[in-house]
Motif scaffolding. Structure first.
Motif, short mmCIF file in Angstrom:
data_model
loop_
_atom_site.label_atom_id
_atom_site.label_comp_id
_atom_site.label_asym_id
_atom_site.label_seq_id
_atom_site.Cartn_x
_atom_site.Cartn_y
_atom_site.Cartn_z
N ALA A 82 -72.57 35.59 -33.26
CA ALA A 82 -74.03 35.63 -33.08
C ALA A 82 -74.38 34.55 -32.07
O ALA A 82 -73.60 33.63 -31.83
N ALA A 83 -75.54 34.67 -31.47
CA ALA A 83 -75.97 33.69 -30.47
C ALA A 83 -76.02 32.29 -31.08
O ALA A 83 -76.46 32.10 -32.21
N LEU A 84 -75.52 31.32 -30.32
CA LEU A 84 -75.57 29.90 -30.70
C LEU A 84 -76.19 29.14 -29.54
O LEU A 84 -76.01 29.52 -28.38
N PRO A 85 -76.88 28.04 -29.82
CA PRO A 85 -77.52 27.29 -28.74
C PRO A 85 -76.53 26.49 -27.90
O PRO A 85 -75.46 26.09 -28.38
N VAL A 86 -76.91 26.26 -26.65
CA VAL A 86 -76.15 25.39 -25.76
C VAL A 86 -76.04 24.02 -26.44
O VAL A 86 -76.98 23.54 -27.05
N GLY A 87 -74.85 23.42 -26.35
CA GLY A 87 -74.61 22.12 -26.97
C GLY A 87 -73.95 22.20 -28.34
O GLY A 87 -73.52 21.19 -28.88
N THR A 88 -73.83 23.41 -28.90
CA THR A 88 -73.19 23.58 -30.20
C THR A 88 -71.69 23.35 -30.07
O THR A 88 -71.04 23.86 -29.16
N THR A 89 -71.11 22.59 -31.00
CA THR A 89 -69.66 22.40 -31.06
C THR A 89 -69.06 23.58 -31.79
O THR A 89 -69.53 23.96 -32.86
N VAL A 90 -68.01 24.17 -31.20
CA VAL A 90 -67.38 25.36 -31.77
C VAL A 90 -65.87 25.16 -31.87
O VAL A 90 -65.28 24.38 -31.14
N ALA A 91 -65.27 25.90 -32.80
CA ALA A 91 -63.81 25.99 -32.91
C ALA A 91 -63.40 27.29 -32.21
O ALA A 91 -64.08 28.30 -32.33
N LEU A 92 -62.30 27.25 -31.48
CA LEU A 92 -61.82 28.39 -30.72
C LEU A 92 -60.54 28.95 -31.32
O LEU A 92 -59.71 28.19 -31.84
N PHE A 93 -60.37 30.25 -31.26
CA PHE A 93 -59.12 30.87 -31.65
C PHE A 93 -58.99 32.21 -30.95
O PHE A 93 -59.95 32.71 -30.37
N VAL A 94 -57.80 32.78 -30.99
CA VAL A 94 -57.52 34.08 -30.38
C VAL A 94 -57.25 35.05 -31.52
O VAL A 94 -56.40 34.80 -32.37
N ASP A 95 -57.97 36.19 -31.53
CA ASP A 95 -57.78 37.15 -32.62
C ASP A 95 -56.59 38.07 -32.33
O ASP A 95 -55.93 37.96 -31.29
N ASP A 96 -56.32 38.98 -33.25
CA ASP A 96 -55.17 39.86 -33.11
C ASP A 96 -55.34 40.88 -31.97
O ASP A 96 -54.38 41.56 -31.61
N ARG A 97 -56.52 40.97 -31.40
CA ARG A 97 -56.76 41.84 -30.22
C ARG A 97 -56.75 41.03 -28.93
O ARG A 97 -57.15 41.49 -27.89
N HIS A 98 -56.33 39.75 -29.03
CA HIS A 98 -56.18 38.84 -27.90
C HIS A 98 -57.52 38.44 -27.27
O HIS A 98 -57.58 38.12 -26.09
N ARG A 99 -58.57 38.45 -28.06
CA ARG A 99 -59.88 37.99 -27.60
C ARG A 99 -60.06 36.54 -28.01
O ARG A 99 -59.70 36.16 -29.11
N VAL A 100 -60.61 35.73 -27.11
CA VAL A 100 -60.95 34.35 -27.46
C VAL A 100 -62.28 34.38 -28.20
O VAL A 100 -63.28 34.90 -27.68
N LEU A 101 -62.30 33.83 -29.40
CA LEU A 101 -63.50 33.80 -30.23
C LEU A 101 -63.92 32.37 -30.48
O LEU A 101 -63.07 31.47 -30.54
N ALA A 102 -65.21 32.16 -30.65
CA ALA A 102 -65.74 30.83 -30.95
C ALA A 102 -66.66 30.94 -32.17
O ALA A 102 -67.44 31.89 -32.28
N ARG A 103 -66.51 29.97 -33.05
CA ARG A 103 -67.37 29.90 -34.24
C ARG A 103 -67.87 28.48 -34.38
O ARG A 103 -67.14 27.52 -34.06
N ALA A 104 -69.08 28.33 -34.85
CA ALA A 104 -69.66 27.00 -35.05
C ALA A 104 -68.69 26.17 -35.89
O ALA A 104 -68.20 26.62 -36.92
N ALA A 105 -68.40 24.96 -35.43
CA ALA A 105 -67.47 24.08 -36.14
C ALA A 105 -68.14 23.52 -37.39
O ALA A 105 -69.32 23.22 -37.39
N ALA A 106 -67.33 23.39 -38.41
CA ALA A 106 -67.84 22.84 -39.68
C ALA A 106 -67.92 21.35 -39.63
O ALA A 106 -67.28 20.68 -38.92
#
Length: 106
Positions: A82-106
């Protein structure tokens, strides 16, 4: 491997020390094929956009993308849940379809 079947580690070139995410077969800087694993990178969202129409996607819906700069300086384009604001810290990973994904860091 992470809990979603993807990979969440960066690769560090043993010869040159270059940090790569996602991992590659060879280091684009020194040509070496030897890598060590490093914890999943985190980064900060620098810019976002939404792709509303995609070729051959039918009515799959919008896709949120972000340009993320990691602490090591690597810049990647990552898909967001989902949309996140500029400046948000995220964790990155690559899914099983080889896409780079970002999620808000805990």
């Amino acid at each position: 491997m992470n809990d979603e079947g993807g990979h969440d580690a960066a690769a560090v070139s043993i010869a040159g020390g270059e940090v790569l995410f996602p991992a590659r077969y060879r280091c684009p800087h020194c040509g070496a094929a030897g890598f060590a694993s490093q914890d999943a990178p985190r980064g900060v969202i620098e810019e976002t956009t939404v792709v509303r129409r995609r070729v051959d996607a039918g009515s799959a819906g919008d896709v949120c993308l972000a340009r993320v700069r990691t602490a090591g300086g690597v810049v990647v384009i990552a898909r967001l849940d989902a949309a996140l604001p500029v400046g948000t810290t995220v964790a990155l990973f690559v899914d099983d379809r080889h896409r780079v994904l970002a999620r808000a860091a805990a």
